[in-house]
Design an enzyme around this catalytic site. Structure first.
Site, PDB file in Angstrom:
ATOM      1  N   ARG A  22      18.279  27.572 -12.465  1.00 19.11           N
ATOM      2  CA  ARG A  22      18.401  27.274 -13.895  1.00 19.11           C
ATOM      3  C   ARG A  22      18.669  25.772 -14.051  1.00 19.11           C
ATOM      4  O   ARG A  22      19.680  25.266 -13.564  1.00 19.11           O
ATOM      5  CB  ARG A  22      19.549  28.085 -14.503  1.00 19.11           C
ATOM      6  CG  ARG A  22      19.782  27.739 -15.935  1.00 19.11           C
ATOM      7  CD  ARG A  22      20.805  28.587 -16.652  1.00 19.11           C
ATOM      8  NE  ARG A  22      20.998  27.981 -17.944  1.00 19.11           N
ATOM      9  CZ  ARG A  22      22.164  27.531 -18.419  1.00 19.11           C
ATOM     10  NH1 ARG A  22      23.271  27.707 -17.757  1.00 19.11           N
ATOM     11  NH2 ARG A  22      22.208  26.931 -19.584  1.00 19.11           N
ATOM     12  N   GLU A  39      25.145  27.177 -24.751  1.00 22.62           N
ATOM     13  CA  GLU A  39      26.483  27.136 -25.339  1.00 22.62           C
ATOM     14  C   GLU A  39      26.561  26.355 -26.653  1.00 22.62           C
ATOM     15  O   GLU A  39      27.224  25.307 -26.734  1.00 22.62           O
ATOM     16  CB  GLU A  39      27.480  26.534 -24.346  1.00 22.62           C
ATOM     17  CG  GLU A  39      27.562  27.277 -23.035  1.00 22.62           C
ATOM     18  CD  GLU A  39      28.713  26.808 -22.151  1.00 22.62           C
ATOM     19  OE1 GLU A  39      29.448  25.887 -22.565  1.00 22.62           O
ATOM     20  OE2 GLU A  39      28.893  27.367 -21.064  1.00 22.62           O
ATOM     21  N   GLU A  69      25.850  31.195 -16.019  1.00 27.67           N
ATOM     22  CA  GLU A  69      26.797  30.248 -15.415  1.00 27.67           C
ATOM     23  C   GLU A  69      28.086  30.966 -15.109  1.00 27.67           C
ATOM     24  O   GLU A  69      28.576  31.770 -15.918  1.00 27.67           O
ATOM     25  CB  GLU A  69      27.160  29.111 -16.382  1.00 27.67           C
ATOM     26  CG  GLU A  69      26.231  27.947 -16.375  1.00 27.67           C
ATOM     27  CD  GLU A  69      26.708  26.841 -17.309  1.00 27.67           C
ATOM     28  OE1 GLU A  69      27.929  26.604 -17.417  1.00 27.67           O
ATOM     29  OE2 GLU A  69      25.847  26.213 -17.945  1.00 27.67           O
ATOM     30  N   TYR A  84      33.669  31.753 -17.698  1.00 22.69           N
ATOM     31  CA  TYR A  84      34.555  31.114 -16.724  1.00 22.69           C
ATOM     32  C   TYR A  84      35.965  31.690 -16.712  1.00 22.69           C
ATOM     33  O   TYR A  84      36.576  31.799 -15.671  1.00 22.69           O
ATOM     34  CB  TYR A  84      34.644  29.600 -17.009  1.00 22.69           C
ATOM     35  CG  TYR A  84      33.366  28.865 -16.671  1.00 22.69           C
ATOM     36  CD1 TYR A  84      33.164  28.315 -15.411  1.00 22.69           C
ATOM     37  CD2 TYR A  84      32.342  28.733 -17.618  1.00 22.69           C
ATOM     38  CE1 TYR A  84      31.991  27.645 -15.091  1.00 22.69           C
ATOM     39  CE2 TYR A  84      31.164  28.069 -17.292  1.00 22.69           C
ATOM     40  CZ  TYR A  84      30.996  27.524 -16.023  1.00 22.69           C
ATOM     41  OH  TYR A  84      29.822  26.874 -15.711  1.00 22.69           O
ATOM     42  N   ASN A 104      27.355  32.629 -20.220  1.00 17.67           N
ATOM     43  CA  ASN A 104      28.154  31.727 -19.380  1.00 17.67           C
ATOM     44  C   ASN A 104      29.603  32.161 -19.506  1.00 17.67           C
ATOM     45  O   ASN A 104      30.129  32.294 -20.623  1.00 17.67           O
ATOM     46  CB  ASN A 104      28.051  30.283 -19.872  1.00 17.67           C
ATOM     47  CG  ASN A 104      26.688  29.678 -19.611  1.00 17.67           C
ATOM     48  OD1 ASN A 104      25.810  30.309 -19.014  1.00 17.67           O
ATOM     49  ND2 ASN A 104      26.500  28.447 -20.066  1.00 17.67           N
ATOM     50  N   HIS A 152      20.478  21.368 -23.381  1.00 16.34           N
ATOM     51  CA  HIS A 152      21.818  21.433 -22.781  1.00 16.34           C
ATOM     52  C   HIS A 152      22.573  20.176 -23.214  1.00 16.34           C
ATOM     53  O   HIS A 152      22.938  19.328 -22.410  1.00 16.34           O
ATOM     54  CB  HIS A 152      21.710  21.553 -21.263  1.00 16.34           C
ATOM     55  CG  HIS A 152      22.939  22.097 -20.591  1.00 16.34           C
ATOM     56  ND1 HIS A 152      22.933  23.211 -19.768  1.00 16.34           N
ATOM     57  CD2 HIS A 152      24.230  21.690 -20.612  1.00 16.34           C
ATOM     58  CE1 HIS A 152      24.155  23.446 -19.307  1.00 16.34           C
ATOM     59  NE2 HIS A 152      24.962  22.533 -19.806  1.00 16.34           N
TER      60      HIS A 152
HETATM   61  C1  GAL Z   1      29.698  24.873 -19.162  1.00 14.31           C
HETATM   62  C2  GAL Z   1      28.539  23.925 -19.286  1.00 14.31           C
HETATM   63  C3  GAL Z   1      28.166  23.249 -17.996  1.00 14.31           C
HETATM   64  C4  GAL Z   1      29.358  22.881 -17.142  1.00 14.31           C
HETATM   65  C5  GAL Z   1      30.367  24.010 -17.060  1.00 14.31           C
HETATM   66  C6  GAL Z   1      31.654  23.685 -16.327  1.00 14.31           C
HETATM   67  O1  GAL Z   1      30.328  25.015 -20.390  1.00 14.31           O
HETATM   68  O2  GAL Z   1      27.413  24.588 -19.774  1.00 14.31           O
HETATM   69  O3  GAL Z   1      27.364  22.159 -18.317  1.00 14.31           O
HETATM   70  O4  GAL Z   1      29.877  21.683 -17.482  1.00 14.31           O
HETATM   71  O5  GAL Z   1      30.712  24.438 -18.335  1.00 14.31           O
HETATM   72  O6  GAL Z   1      32.581  23.099 -17.180  1.00 14.31           O
END
Ligand code: GAL
Length: 511
Positions: free
Chosen positions: A102, A192, A401, A336, A334, A147
């Site tokens: 990607r 995002e 992501e 985290y 995405n 992006h």
């Molecule tokens: C996401 C973003 C990425 C990268 C990642 C880690 O929000 O799409 O570009 O920076 O976070 O912070």
């Protein structure tokens, strides 16, 4: 009678099982379905460099970083130099055995001013070469059209706050489909948009660094992005789908919002927070063409309390709702981290975040990372995937992501291996729960320009030496671990007591 008792017992036990909180579920030793896709991700501004080469125009991130506002005054002028080193990058991926890559396309390489009449063939050629290189190495390209690197000349006339941007974005998407679409079959319109609109036009942490009206501008930005997305989707659907036969959607970021307590107020607050963040974009696209009900109610209520005659949240026309609803072929996610959310009335000032009446905290026991906002909570991904399953009728979903940062970029990154082990295992559990997850994409292939934090936060499976003009790459342990995981397509089933065992958070445990 005995049979009835047995049934009752079975029912009680199965209920008990389903009551196990995701955080307490044991590690799942099992493989992924055979079709499952494994990839890594990057983005143009974060890795390419060559910011003013071969006709490329200035983007808002060029301008923002040149203003010296980034940590250590870093810029993406050279970044990982992937503009020149893309073949090496493809070999790193080939070595890991990924199925897909990607990456994102810089609008300013294709249309330097943002507008169609500035078409730059040299910029398009870079992506043609990249896609050809991927194809020669049997790696499927997954391309993101946007992006975050808006052409500066469009920002000069209002950027995402000026609805003329919609037609320019549509023209850009059209041109890219027409030139790359024979080889690219997986498209993402936006990465995002929450971050673009809130960090860029609400709190000024990201380019273009606007914060004049945090209770108005983020909503206008989102309104224009959603309509741009829908236009691009329909352009693909009308003009290219039949001949190119690809799939196109959007990638949205979402944290898992866990209720702070089991009170109905906190549960409603957590749900509201998810709707305000993920639902803001997902509800119109994946449900009914319109914003979530709770979001409309809260912004209207807050606007009224301010004495405004109409809500600060813009309205779609009926025709727009029809145009927006259903503009997806899969769900791009995405993810985290996770937060606790509690109910808390808050009218201290007018902004998108204060509109939500929530209080957000984290658990001090959650492991930290190299990024202050990123706490390691593997089970949150499973909860989120299940929420999406119920909320949006179980769409096919790609995790586009997921990953973790450190500050030093160590090659012996056991911490990162544990993170991936824990999070990816929760993807597997979600598949067992019935979620239609089709692929997983690790962020990131390389240490790279981490936006406001410059090169100080490193998410790479490969280390990049940013002090060396050649930007050499080195393989981290996590890349080797990822290669094995891909090769096994998950985890071997436990055969005997000596098999490796994992804690639910991904750590290897002994004994
Ligand atoms: C996401 C973003 C990425 C990268 C990642 C880690 O929000 O799409 O570009 O920076 O976070 O912070």
């Amino acid at each position: 009678m005995a049979a009835v008792l047995q049934l009752l017992l079975l029912f009680a036990v199965s209920n008990l099982c389903s009551a196990v909180h995701h955080k307490d579920a044991p590690f799942l030793h099992k493989k992924f379905p055979p079709y499952f896709m494994w990839g890594t991700a990057t983005a143009s501004y974060q890795i390419e460099g060559a910011w003013n080469v071969s006709g490329k125009g200035e983007s808002i991130w060029d301008k923002f970083s040149h203003a010296g506002v980034i940590h250590n005054q870093d810029t993406g002028d050279v970044a990982c130099d992937s503009y020149n080193k893309y073949k090496e990058d493809v070999q790193l991926m080939k070595e890991m055995g990924v199925t897909h890559y990607r990456f994102s396309i810089a609008w300013t390489r294709i249309f330097p001013t943002g507008k169609a009449d500035s078409y730059n063939a040299a910029g398009m050629q870079y992506y043609k070469d990249l896609v050809a290189e991927l194809k020669n190495n049997s790696i499927i390209p997954m391309a993101t059209l946007y992006h975050w690197d808006l052409p500066q000349q469009l920002e000069d006339v209002g950027g995402w706050l000026n609805d003329t941007v919609i037609e320019h974005y549509r023209d850009y998407a059209d041109r890219v489909f027409s030139e790359l679409g024979d080889d690219v079959k997986l498209w993402l319109t936006f990465n995002e948009p929450f971050v673009t609109c809130w960090l860029g036009y609400g709190i000024a942490v990201h380019a273009p660094g606007k914060y004049e009206k945090p209770g108005v501008d983020p909503y206008i930005c989102a309104h224009n992005i959603i309509r741009s997305h829908a236009k691009a989707w329909h352009t693909y659907d009308d003009k290219y789908r039949e001949s190119q036969r690809g799939k196109i959607s959007i990638t949205l970021d979402a944290d898992w919002k866990e209720p702070k307590t089991n009170s109905s107020a906190d549960r409603a607050a957590a749900e509201r927070a998810e709707q305000f963040k993920l639902g803001w974009f997902a509800h119109p696209i994946y449900k009914n063409g319109d914003y979530p009900k709770v979001m409309k109610e809260f912004v209207a209520k807050k606007s009224k309390a301010q004495g405004l005659p109409v809500s600060r949240l813009p309205q779609f026309t009926e025709a727009e709702k029809c145009m927006i609803k259903g503009t997806y072929d899969f769900f791009g996610l995405n993810h985290y981290t996770t937060q606790y959310v509690a109910d808390k009335e808050d009218s201290s000032y007018v902004s998108y975040d204060k509109d939500q009446d929530i209080d957000v905290t984290v658990d001090p026991n959650w492991a930290s990372s190299g990024s202050s906002w990123l706490k390691v909570v593997p089970w949150g991904l499973r909860s989120l995937l299940n929420w999406i399953k119920y909320e949006y009728n179980n769409p096919d979903l790609y995790v586009t992501e997921n990953g973790v940062s450190d500050k030093n970029g160590t090659l012996n990154d056991t911490f990162r291996i544990n993170f991936y082990n824990g999070y990816i295992n929760n993807v597997l559990k979600a598949i067992d729960d019935g979620c239609n997850v089709k692929g997983y994409t690790a962020w990131s292939l390389l240490d790279n320009f981490e936006w406001r934090q410059g090169y100080s936060e490193k998410f790479g499976l490969h280390y990049v030496d940013f002090d060396d003009p050649d930007r050499p790459r080195e393989t981290k342990d996590s890349a080797k671990w990822f290669k094995k995981l891909i090769n096994t397509n998950g985890w071997e089933e436990l055969k005997d007591a000596s098999s490796p065992k994992y804690h639910p958070d991904g750590r290897l445990v002994f004994g």
